[in-house]
Design an enzyme around this catalytic site. Structure first.
Site, short mmCIF file in Angstrom:
data_model
loop_
_atom_site.label_atom_id
_atom_site.label_comp_id
_atom_site.label_asym_id
_atom_site.label_seq_id
_atom_site.Cartn_x
_atom_site.Cartn_y
_atom_site.Cartn_z
N THR A 1 6.42 -15.25 3.13
CA THR A 1 5.24 -15.26 2.73
C THR A 1 5.86 -15.81 1.10
O THR A 1 7.12 -15.23 0.99
CB THR A 1 4.83 -13.93 2.04
OG1 THR A 1 4.77 -13.90 1.14
CG2 THR A 1 5.94 -12.76 1.99
N GLU B 1 0.42 -1.16 0.00
CA GLU B 1 -0.12 -0.01 0.03
C GLU B 1 1.34 1.39 -0.12
O GLU B 1 0.70 2.42 -0.03
CB GLU B 1 -1.08 -0.23 1.21
CG GLU B 1 -2.13 -0.70 1.61
CD GLU B 1 -1.78 -2.49 1.01
OE1 GLU B 1 -0.47 -2.85 2.12
OE2 GLU B 1 -2.29 -2.47 0.47
N HIS C 1 4.72 -15.07 -1.86
CA HIS C 1 4.88 -13.33 -2.34
C HIS C 1 5.36 -12.47 -2.41
O HIS C 1 5.14 -11.47 -2.28
CB HIS C 1 2.89 -13.56 -2.92
CG HIS C 1 2.75 -12.65 -1.67
ND1 HIS C 1 1.38 -13.26 -0.42
CD2 HIS C 1 2.45 -11.24 -1.23
CE1 HIS C 1 1.70 -12.86 0.53
NE2 HIS C 1 1.00 -11.49 0.50
N1 INI Z 1 3.98 -6.62 3.95
C1 INI Z 1 5.28 -5.92 3.89
O1 INI Z 1 4.65 -4.81 4.18
N2 INI Z 1 6.08 -6.90 4.11
C2 INI Z 1 5.84 -8.10 4.24
O2 INI Z 1 6.72 -9.01 4.51
C3 INI Z 1 4.38 -8.62 3.80
N3 INI Z 1 3.92 -10.11 3.75
O3 INI Z 1 5.23 -11.15 3.70
O4 INI Z 1 3.62 -10.70 2.87
C4 INI Z 1 3.54 -7.57 3.87
N4 INI Z 1 2.29 -7.75 3.22
C5 INI Z 1 1.29 -7.54 3.21
C6 INI Z 1 0.98 -6.53 1.78
O5 INI Z 1 1.96 -5.17 1.60
C7 INI Z 1 -0.60 -5.81 2.05
O6 INI Z 1 -1.05 -5.45 2.82
C8 INI Z 1 -1.56 -6.78 2.12
O7 INI Z 1 -1.11 -7.98 0.91
C9 INI Z 1 -2.77 -6.24 1.37
O8 INI Z 1 -2.91 -6.03 0.03
#
Ligand code: INI
Length: 159
Positions: A91, A63, A93
């Site tokens: 993750t 975001e 992803h």
């Molecule tokens: N967001 C992060 O800031 N760091 C991460 O390591 C991470 N992982 O691991 O998934 C992560 N995921 C959330 C992503 O940024 C979004 O907030 C979410 O997908 C909603 O759009």
């Protein structure tokens, strides 16, 4: 010949916005603390009543670009700092989030002409992230310095 450089003494005239991700806030909270310490010690008012600094929290790094874009396009800030942590172990992803935030932040800076500091840690483990957020060094501090340098550099350059 003109040599363009940013000056750290110019900090008191800058308005700064920080976008910080809540995901991995054990790490990002420390980056924010380091960054605020750096800004403070270069003359920027980071108090709750400050008119020089605003902070926006977002859910995760994905975001960050959208909110950085809104802040940069507002014309209120000379520099935007982004803070986040993407940890591979967390993750599948990882690459998606890292690509989105890195390309997004670069695009915001190019599209708006406002410098955007890329303060997103990308690490394999939580330990590595913590080492960069205060256990060994706190890169948040460096991001604050880089923001002052870029804000002052861009102000010194022709429009
Ligand atoms: N967001 C992060 O800031 N760091 C991460 O390591 C991470 N992982 O691991 O998934 C992560 N995921 C959330 C992503 O940024 C979004 O907030 C979410 O997908 C909603 O759009």
């Amino acid at each position: 010949m003109t040599v363009f450089e940013g000056f750290f003494t110019a900090a008191s005239s800058l308005r700064v916005a920080i976008v910080v991700a809540r995901f991995n806030d054990l790490v990002t909270g420390k980056l924010l603390s380091g960054c605020l310490d750096s800004l403070t010690r270069h003359g920027i008012d980071v108090s709750p009543t400050s008119s020089q600094l605003d902070v926006a929290w977002v859910p995760g790094c994905f975001e960050i670009p959208l909110v950085a874009q809104r802040l940069a396009a507002s014309g209120r800030y000379q520099v935007v700092i982004t803070l986040g942590a993407v940890i591979r172990g967390d993750t599948p992803h990882f690459d998606v989030v890292v690509n989105e935030v890195s390309k997004g932040v670069a695009a915001v800076a190019r599209d708006t002409g406002v410098p955007v500091i890329f303060g997103v840690l990308t690490t394999d483990t939580l330990q590595q992230a913590l080492e960069r957020a205060g256990i060994k060094a706190n890169l948040g501090w460096s991001y604050g310095l880089q923001a002052i340098e870029m804000g002052s550099l861009m102000a010194a350059m022709p429009a």
